[in-house]
Each structure stands twice: as C-alpha cells, then as structure tokens.
Design an enzyme around this catalytic site. Structure first.
Site, PDB file in Angstrom:
ATOM      1  N   ILE A  39      36.250  40.122  41.798  1.00 46.42           N
ATOM      2  CA  ILE A  39      37.194  40.616  40.813  1.00 46.42           C
ATOM      3  C   ILE A  39      37.521  42.029  41.301  1.00 46.42           C
ATOM      4  CG2 ILE A  39      35.290  41.341  39.292  1.00 46.42           C
ATOM      5  CD1 ILE A  39      37.122  40.983  36.899  1.00 46.42           C
ATOM      6  N   SER A  40      38.814  42.329  41.420  1.00 48.22           N
ATOM      7  CA  SER A  40      39.206  43.591  42.048  1.00 48.22           C
ATOM      8  C   SER A  40      38.746  44.791  41.233  1.00 48.22           C
ATOM      9  CB  SER A  40      40.720  43.646  42.208  1.00 48.22           C
ATOM     10  OG  SER A  40      41.136  42.625  43.060  1.00 48.22           O
ATOM     11  N   GLN A  41      38.664  45.903  41.920  1.00 44.86           N
ATOM     12  CA  GLN A  41      38.371  47.185  41.286  1.00 44.86           C
ATOM     13  C   GLN A  41      39.432  47.428  40.189  1.00 44.86           C
ATOM     14  OE1 GLN A  41      39.371  50.121  44.100  1.00 44.86           O
ATOM     15  NE2 GLN A  41      38.645  51.862  42.905  1.00 44.86           N
TER      16      GLN A  41
END
Lengths: 801, 239
Positions: free
Chosen positions: B89-91
């Site tokens: 899950i992206s930053q």
C-alpha cells in the site's frame, strides 16, 4: 591391537563421511538461500557454519573429560543427531519459519527474531557434526595427522559432491542425502551391545527417509521475481531444472508480456511471452515469434541499428536471446551470443523450440557457453556492434544488488570490449533510469573514462545517448559519429518520441520534447561528467558514481556513509529508499550472527575462570587469527567468482581447498619441535600482501585459459596460503597450553566468535575498500594477533630449545 | 455512515467530512482520526499537496482498515507497507500526490490498474469520482472488493482481470491511475484515455516507490512528464 586398529580406521571413515556431509550441505544451503532470498545473502551460510563449529568448540572445552569418558556412546549419538538436524533443519526453516523475508527486516520487527531462529536452526547440523569431529580430534590427539587428512579429504569430496548434487537435484533435496552420510558415519562407530543406540539410529533413518520422500517446498521471498510472476492468474511453471550455476524456472501465464521501455507511440500489440528465472531472479523473457512485430524495435534498445546496420554483433550475457533476436530481425549478418549458463541455454532450446530453439540453430548465430569476461579475453574477432547487458532493473532493485559483483561493468571489462570494436564499431548499453540518478551517471562516467583511456581527447564526439520515459541507451563509437549517423539518430528519436540526451551537436531545446523532466538536474550532471567538473561531481555528489574496477566490482553500490546525515536531512524518514538495502540487510544479519556468536560461543565460557592479566592477549591473538582467516577466505571466494564465472563454483572451490590446505598446515605443526610464531605470522602476512598485489593481475592474465586449466591454477594459487594459514592456530594453542592452560577454551571460543563476525563483515568491508585491501587487512590481522603474545612466545621458543 | 463515491460536489464532500468524521469516530470506537489528521498535516500538506478534495478524502478514508492486521499499528506511518503477494500500500503522500495530479471529482471517470488493498480506489471514490478498478492477482482483488463493500465504497466497480486490456466497456476515461509499477505502458490503456486525458504511472522499486510519470494524450501524440515528489538536486554545476 586389532580391535583398536579397526576402531581407529572406522573413526577415519566416520570423520571423512561427516566432513563430506557437512560440506555438501553447506553448498546446497548456498543455493537454497540464494533462491529463497538473494545471492549475496547466501554467503551467510559460511558464518552460520562457523557459528556451529565455534559453539561446538565451546561445549567441548567445557565438558572435555565427561565427553571423552563417554565417547563410545556419544560419537554415534552425535552423528545421529547431526543426521537428523541435516535432514530436518532446512525443512523446519522452510515449513515452519519459511515466512522469513529479508526485505521485511525493515518493516516488521519480528523478522529479526525469525532470522535469528533460521540462523540457529541451520547452525544445528554444523554444531552436532563439529562436536563429533572435535571429540574424535580430542581423543586421537596423538595421531592427529591421519585424522586431519580424513577431515580434509572428506571436505574436498563434499564440495565436489555438493556441486554434483546441485547439477542433478534441487537444493532442498540434497540435505537428506547428507543426513544419510552422517547416519552411516554414526553406524560405522556403533559398538556391540548398544541396542538402544541402534533403535535411535533406525528412528533417525525413518525420519531422514520421510524428508527424502517428501522434501520441503522452498518458500520464496514474496519480493523475488519468481514469486511475483507466480501470483499472476493461471501462472504455471512449465520447466524446472536444477543446475549448479543456479536452478532454472520457466513460467507461463496469459498475462505475461514484456516490452521493456517501449515507446509510448507503439500502438501494436505487446505479445505474450514466458519468463525465465535463475535461482528465482528473472533473467529475461523469451523473444517473440519471428513473424510478429517486436516492440523491442520501438524501444531505445534499437538505437545502434538505427545508426548503421552491423555486419557482426557480439551479445554478452545473451540469456533468453532477446538481443540476439533483435540483431537478426534488424539485418545483422552474424551474431556471436555469449551466455555462461549452459544448462539455461539447453533448457530454453528444449522448452521453447520456436522462440529460442530457432535462434540456437540459426546458422547466423554462434552460441558460446562461456563467461563474458573470459570470452572478451580469449576471442580474437572484432565486431561492428557489442551489446552489453542492461544496467539496473525496471523499478530499481531496492539496492539489493549493492553487494552484487558485476564484472562486466568494470573499467577493465569496458576497455576489453572497446578493443574488440572494428574501426566503425559501436558498443551499446542500456540503463533503467533511477531516482535520484545513479546508474546512468556511473555508466556514463565509466564510458567516458574508457574513451579517455583509449586516447580519445573529446569523448562527446564518440558518445550518443537517447532517453525514453524509463530507459537511457548509450552508444559509444570508436571513431566520431558522422553527420549522417547523427541524422539517423534524430530520425529514430523523432519516430518513436524519444529525446536525445547526448549528441555532439545537441541543442538544449532538443533534450525534452517528448519525455519531460521536472528539472534539468539530469542534464547538468551528464554535462559535468563530460567536462572538467567530473572530479568535483565524484567528490560532491551524494552518491558514489565514479567507475568501478575489477578489485571492487560493485557497480550498484552507490551509498556514501559520510553523506547519510545530509540524506536524512533531505528526505527525513524517506532516507531508506535511497540507501542500498543490500548493505543494510547484510549489516543487520552480521549483527544478529555476532549476537548469536557471543551467546553460543562466549557466554558459556564465562563459567570458566580467566587469567585477567593475559586475557586481552588471548583475545588479540586468537581473535586476529579468526578475522584474518575469514577475510582471506571471503576475499578469495569473491575474486574467484570473477574468475570462474559462478559464485557457487568459487565458494565450493575456495572452502574445499582452504580447509584441505589448512588441515595439512595444521598437521605439519605437530612435527615442529621449535615454535616460531613470529616467523609464521610474517610468512602468512607476507604471502597475503603478495597476493593482494599480484592476484588480480594474475587472474586477469590467465582468464583466456580453458575452464579446467583455470580450476587447476586456482587450486595451485589457493593452496600455499591455505597451508600457511593452518599453522598459527595450533602453534598458538600449544604455546598457550604450556603457558596458561586455563585460557585454552577461551582461545577456541574467541577464535570461533571472531571467525563468525569476520565472515559476516568481509563482504561489507570489500565493498568499501576492495578485495586487495581486504587481503592487506587480513595480513594486518595476522601481524597484530602475533604481536599480542610476542614476548611470551619468544620465551617459549627459548624454553623449547 | 460512509460517504459513497459519486457524492455531489466537492464542497458537499468537505462539509460531510467535517460533520460526519466525529460521528464515525464515535460509532467506530477508535477510527484513529487523530492519527489521520496528523498524517495529512505532517506528511501531505507539509509536502505541498493543496487540493482540498484530495485532502478531505485523505482525512476521511480509514487507512488502517486497508492494511493487514500485523501492519495496522504502522498504518499512518510515512512509508509504504507490505500487503502480501509482494505488493504494497503506497506511502500516504504518494497516494495524495497521485490523486491531486489527476484531479478526481464528480463526473470524472477514472480507471485504476492495480487495486491492491483498495485504498487508492477508496480515496478516489471519496473524492467523488466514478471509479473502475482492476486487480490482476485474484486473492488481492477478492479481499479488496470485500473491504471496499464493507467500508461503504460499494460504488467502486472492481474486477479481477489483466490490467493490460483496461476496461473497454467503460472507456474512454478522464484519467487512468496505474498503482503498480510497469515496465511498459500498455497501448490499450492509451487508447482508452480521452483526448486530453491523463495517466499517472509509478516508476520505482516495488517496495519503495520513488517517482511518478504523467502520461498525456493530445491527439496522436503521447508525451510523458517525470514527476518527482521529492526534489533532489544536491550537486549544482558551478556558474
């Protein structure tokens, strides 16, 4: 007498068998970890093995009398337990703790514990095996020569069997066979009337058989290329072949397509393909069928063919044949394809007859199974085009390749390739763009310095580079690019919406017409490498971007420790992505192993009394020997990776020869009536210093030799220092035993502990200072160690006389 | 109560966010809204994301419900987190930056390639866009679909399929957001982009996304612009 002699020869046999088992197991673990985690992580097997031996030494020291008294029971029992551990420990690490993932070390604190448990479990076979070996040595001190020989012989055979096993079996299938050997060793030492022991052995045998029938499934890191591709829908492994140079997988999935860096203007289909892996790392995809349009022709890879059609092409690390297929598609006369992994070529030919097989049988293509550096040194032809393998990988590799040696990207390799170009010849190499920019900068620096070394005054006339959204392709020409060629380049970039990055007559406004950047820092950096500011850039840039050499062939190691503060300030918590994770993982693993070494080797010894006055001298002497030995061994392994072309060959050869040589050296000291540690230390240090200066040139000069000749030369080179390095330890022990016998167990423990830490640190040090300097440091460790006890030893020498 | 996608107007979304957030906090017991607000202020606004719709969506969507339980404590940390299958899950900042770049809003039809945990799709939906999301890994697609439904984002249309082909039945799209890094931009996706449409693609390591690429289609020409969320110019040429 007869019974005693029989027992004696049986012990020889048992010793040889357990030595074979442990070495073969160690070799199989190298590939097991290289596949489930990554290549450089595998070297921790050496530290793990040393940890087992060190812990066994400690236990033996503490319980010597008790163990010797119960030798008849203990020896078969220990070998039996070692057999179970050999079969079961890889199974446990994969089945129970297989979730360990080196990349998660930074995001899940539990991974540290998991790594420690994995290291502990893998250490157990070495621990129990070493206890048995140590006990035999202790019992048979008077006839130690013959036993050392059995140990040495077994180790050598074990290395070879390990390699042979990997050629025919999966790495996880080998440990049960090693266990059978250990079990046989135990059975050999069984004495009459030990029915319980026989029952235990049968139980162990059934356990080993169970693991043999159902070996563990290898649990790959979820970040390995193979894991990720197998997650695709309907993905299936269509071919799987064991090989000593790395097991091969070919995977098919309807969702698998490849068109690295294809132009945004490409409107054709991206054909389906199959992905090919060696030890779980993707080496490429199969080229499309000959009759289909190849999107690779709409990528920056096609640049050299747009400049001029070559008569002959040399493709280095040809792999799955994508670059070979492109050369043929685009009208090349003949292609020489160099690929070191022979079984890979065979597997591809068998499993992809229409895509790869046709390339292999094409009369215009000459396939050579040889390491590219060897080919460059041996081949006498000149080429119109030399295609080097890609630099970096799409999306980067999170710095995992920081410890990865890349002998084709060193100054020496590029100079060799340059010399093989025809007067109009081109050398081409493509790099993925990373951020902050590192790979393309180091590549350009290497190319510019190659040109300058060849006497080119103004490199810009010899270099062309173009840029897509994700790739930069460089072409370096022996003679300056002509106006016509520059025109061809511009027509090519216009057609596919690329941008020229370096051309002799480039205008600034041409640089980002189709693929814009947020600022012009890339251009500033590139231009700096071509003018007098290059040295300033090397000095001031946040990353190491100067070219690498054969002595320090870590092309992907960019980290500068002295810039960490500035980086942290710049990125705050985002520093991690810009570090080389490989370095950090290796550092963390070294810390965990050091902690285990302290816990398992040194802590138990605190039960023993010490002589405070002499403690530090023991530490210096035996610690120095441990570190010096391991730094030498690891430096030799890495040097031979370059020489032999495959890490597993290098590791097997060096470990085998060093053990054998040291065992001989150690046995020889038994004949010395006068102990001269200073002389031996000087001899070891002198030899290592000599090797530090001569080894690399010698290996480079003999690179063209056939593989068997290189193996023989490598053995001959390794043997003398190995023999010498086997001497200081037993000499030191003998002296210590006379002067301060209470310190002897500590000497074992300290040596074991420092060996573990030394082995774990060796690669990290080599990355910073190079292999030659690592050997110099090893020599220094030997000198320092003897300095610690010099006066006392002089006294003993007199006493001995 | 959750705001479903397709809510009428950014102002209303903002209003609802402000009004309803405290209510959800009460009903959920601990919806970690304080952490979320801190995340937006310290990680996103501080780095220059200004679009109010994006910021409201980032404040609203409970990121901790989109990460595996073992990672829940770190859900609002300034970094990507693993979600299994080698995916992340992206930053938070990257999610906000990508969202702001493609300017989602009511009436905008957006295709997402790579549903992953479903977090980005939820943010786009919360911003009012009509969201279509494709995930190639069936296990991730299933769990994301269930999660989105459970959390009130049922209007997000998801499917487990190969993102290469896009979603031709609902094309053309105002924007396409590719959340999984790819070594090439599939031609069908460019075809399914409206003239003048935007596509945003991450370029970086799977574990640590580092930079983004914006693809713009104008007539027959497709161009790219490299977007660097973090500026890096530590070496400057001497004048």
């Amino acid at each position: 007498m007869t019974i005693a002699a029989g027992l004696c020869s049986r012990r020889h046999l048992a010793l040889a068998l357990i030595s074979v088992a442990l070495l073969a197991f160690q070799i199989s673990l190298l590939q097991l970890l290289a596949t489930s985690q990554w290549h450089d992580f595998a070297y921790f097997v050496i530290s793990i093995a040393l940890l087992g031996f060190g812990a066994a030494g400690t236990i033996l020291s503490l319980n010597r009398t008790w163990m010797v008294e119960r030798q008849e029971l203990l020896l078969p029992l220990l070998l039996c337990i070692a057999a179970v551990a050999l079969a079961v420990s890889p199974w446990l690490t994969q089945a129970l703790f297989g979730g360990f993932d080196s990349l998660l070390l930074f995001v899940e604190p539990g991974e540290m514990l998991r790594l420690a448990v994995v290291a502990f479990l893998l250490m157990l076979p070495f621990f129990f095996g070493a206890l048995a070996i140590g006990l035999i040595f202790t019992i048979e001190t008077e006839k130690i020569g013959g036993y050392y020989f059995a140990n040495m012989f077994g180790s050598g055979i074990g290395s070879m069997l390990g390699l042979l096993g990997l050629a025919w079996m999966l790495p996880q299938q080998i440990p049960p066979f090693c266990a059978l050997l250990a079990l046989t060793a135990g059975a050999v030492l069984l004495t009459e009337g030990r029915k319980i022991m026989l029952a235990v052995m049968l139980l162990a045998l059934s356990l080993v058989a169970a693991v043999m029938v159902k070996p563990t499934q290898l649990h790959l890191s979820q970040y390995k290329d193979l894991s990720r591709i197998l997650d695709l829908p309907e993905a299936m492994i269509v071919a799987h072949r064991p090989a000593a140079a790395g097991q091969i997988h070919i995977v098919a999935s309807p969702a698998l397509r490849s068109a690295a860096g294809v132009s945004l203007n490409w409107s054709g289909p991206i054909p389906g393909t199959r992905a090919v892996f060696v030890n779980g790392d993707m080496v490429g995809t199969l080229p499309p069928l000959a009759e289909t349009d190849n999107p690779r022709d709409a990528s920056t890879y096609a640049l050299p063919y747009a400049i001029r059609t070559p008569n002959n092409v040399l493709v280095l690390n040809a792999g799955t044949g994508a670059a070979v297929a492109q050369a043929l598609d685009l009208g090349t006369g003949t292609v020489v394809a160099v690929e070191p992994h022979g079984p890979l070529t065979e597997t591809l030919a068998t499993n992809a007859p229409n895509r790869f097989g046709l390339l292999l049988t094409n009369p215009r293509v000459d396939w050579q199974t040889v390491a590219p550096r060897t080919w460059l040194a041996r081949d006498r032809q000149s080429y119109d085009l030399i295609v080097m393998p890609d630099v970096g990988s799409f999306g980067g590799n999170a710095g995992l390749f920081a410890l990865h040696e890349q002998p084709l990207l060193t100054r020496e390799a590029l100079r060799s390739a340059w010399k093989k170009l025809t007067p109009q010849g081109l050398l081409t190499i493509t790099s993925w763009v990373d951020y902050p920019v590192r790979n393309p900068l180091r590549l350009l620096a290497s190319l510019v310095e190659t040109l300058e070394a060849a006497g080119v005054v103004d490199p810009i006339y010899h270099i062309a580079a173009i840029r897509s959204w994700g790739t930069i392709t460089f072409c370096v020409k022996r003679t300056p690019f002509t106006t016509h060629e520059l025109h061809n380049i511009r027509a090519f970039v216009e057609r596919w919406a690329f941008d020229p990055l370096l051309l002799a007559d480039l205008r600034p406004e041409e640089r980002q017409r189709y693929n814009r950047l947020q600022d012009d820092s890339l251009f500033v950096l590139f231009d700096s490498l071509l003018d007098e500011e290059r040295e300033a850039l090397y000095r001031d840039y946040a990353f190491r971007v100067w070219p690498v050499s054969d002595d320090q062939p870590f092309f992907s190691q960019f980290l500068r420790w002295n810039r960490l503060d500035a980086m942290t300030e710049l990125y705050g918590q985002q520093t991690l992505p810009f570090l080389e994770l490989g370095m950090l993982v290796a550092g963390l693993a070294a810390l965990i192993l050091a902690a285990l070494a302290a816990l398992l080797i040194l802590l138990p010894l605190t039960r023993l009394p010490r002589q405070e006055r002499h403690g530090w001298k023991t530490l210096l002497y035996f610690g120095g020997l441990g570190i010096g030995y391991m730094w030498t061994e690891l430096a030799m392994i890495h040097r031979l990776v370059f020489y032999l072309g495959q890490p597993v060959y290098a590791a097997a050869l060096v470990v085998g020869v060093m053990l054998a040589g040291s065992a001989i050296g150690s046995a020889l000291t038994g004949r010395f009536t006068v102990l001269r540690p200073r002389r031996f230390a000087a001899l070891v240090a002198g030899t290592l210093l000599l090797y530090a200066s001569l080894l690399t040139p010698l290996l480079q000069a003999s690179l063209p030799l056939p593989f068997p000749a290189r193996i023989i030369l490598a053995v001959l080179l390794l043997f003398p220092p190995a023999v010498l390095m086997g001497m200081p330890f037993p000499i030191g022990l003998r002296l210590l035993n006379r002067l301060h016998p209470i310190e002897v167990p500590w000497a074992f423990g300290i040596n074991g502990c420092f060996s573990v830490v030394g082995a774990a640190m060796a690669t990290l040090i080599a990355v910073e200072v190079g292999y030659s300097l690592l050997l110099v440091l090893a020599a220094c460790a030997y000198l320092v160690s003897v300095g610690g006890r010099f006066r006392e030893m002089s006294g003993v020498r007199e006493y001995d006389r | 109560m959750r705001i479903a996608c397709g809510a009428p107007g950014r102002g209303l979304i903002l209003f609802l966010c402000i009004v309803l957030l405290p209510l959800t906090a009460v009903s959920a017991g601990n919806d970690r809204s304080k952490e979320r607000l801190a995340m937006v202020t310290e990680q996103i606004v501080a780095r220059g994301v200004k679009d109010p719709v994006t910021l409201a969506a980032m404040r609203e969507v409970p990121r901790h419900r989109f990460v595996p339980l073992v990672q829940a404590a770190s859900a609002y940390d300034d970094r990507p987190l693993p979600i299994g299958h080698g995916q992340t899950i992206s930053q938070p900042f990257i999610v906000a930056y990508m969202t702001e770049t493609i300017q989602p809003g009511p009436g905008k039809k957006i295709l997402e390639i790579g549903t992953g945990s479903g977090y980005q799709a939820a943010i786009l939906a919360a911003a009012g866009a009509e969201v279509y999301s494709i995930e190639i890994i069936p296990a991730l697609a299933d769990s994301a679909t269930q999660r989105l439904r459970k959390l009130g984002y049922a209007a997000v249309r998801t499917r487990a399929a190969d993102g290469y082909y896009g979603w031709a039945e609902h094309a053309p799209f105002d924007a396409i957001i590719v959340t999984a890094a790819t070594e090439f931009v599939p031609p069908p996706l460019i075809e399914q982009l409206k003239d003048g449409g935007l596509m945003i693609v991450p370029v970086g390591s799977p574990f640590f996304m580092q930079t983004l690429m914006l693809v713009q289609k104008t007539g027959e020409t497709t161009t790219s612009t490299s977007l660097m969320p973090v500026r890096f110019v530590p070496f400057q040429r001497a004048e």
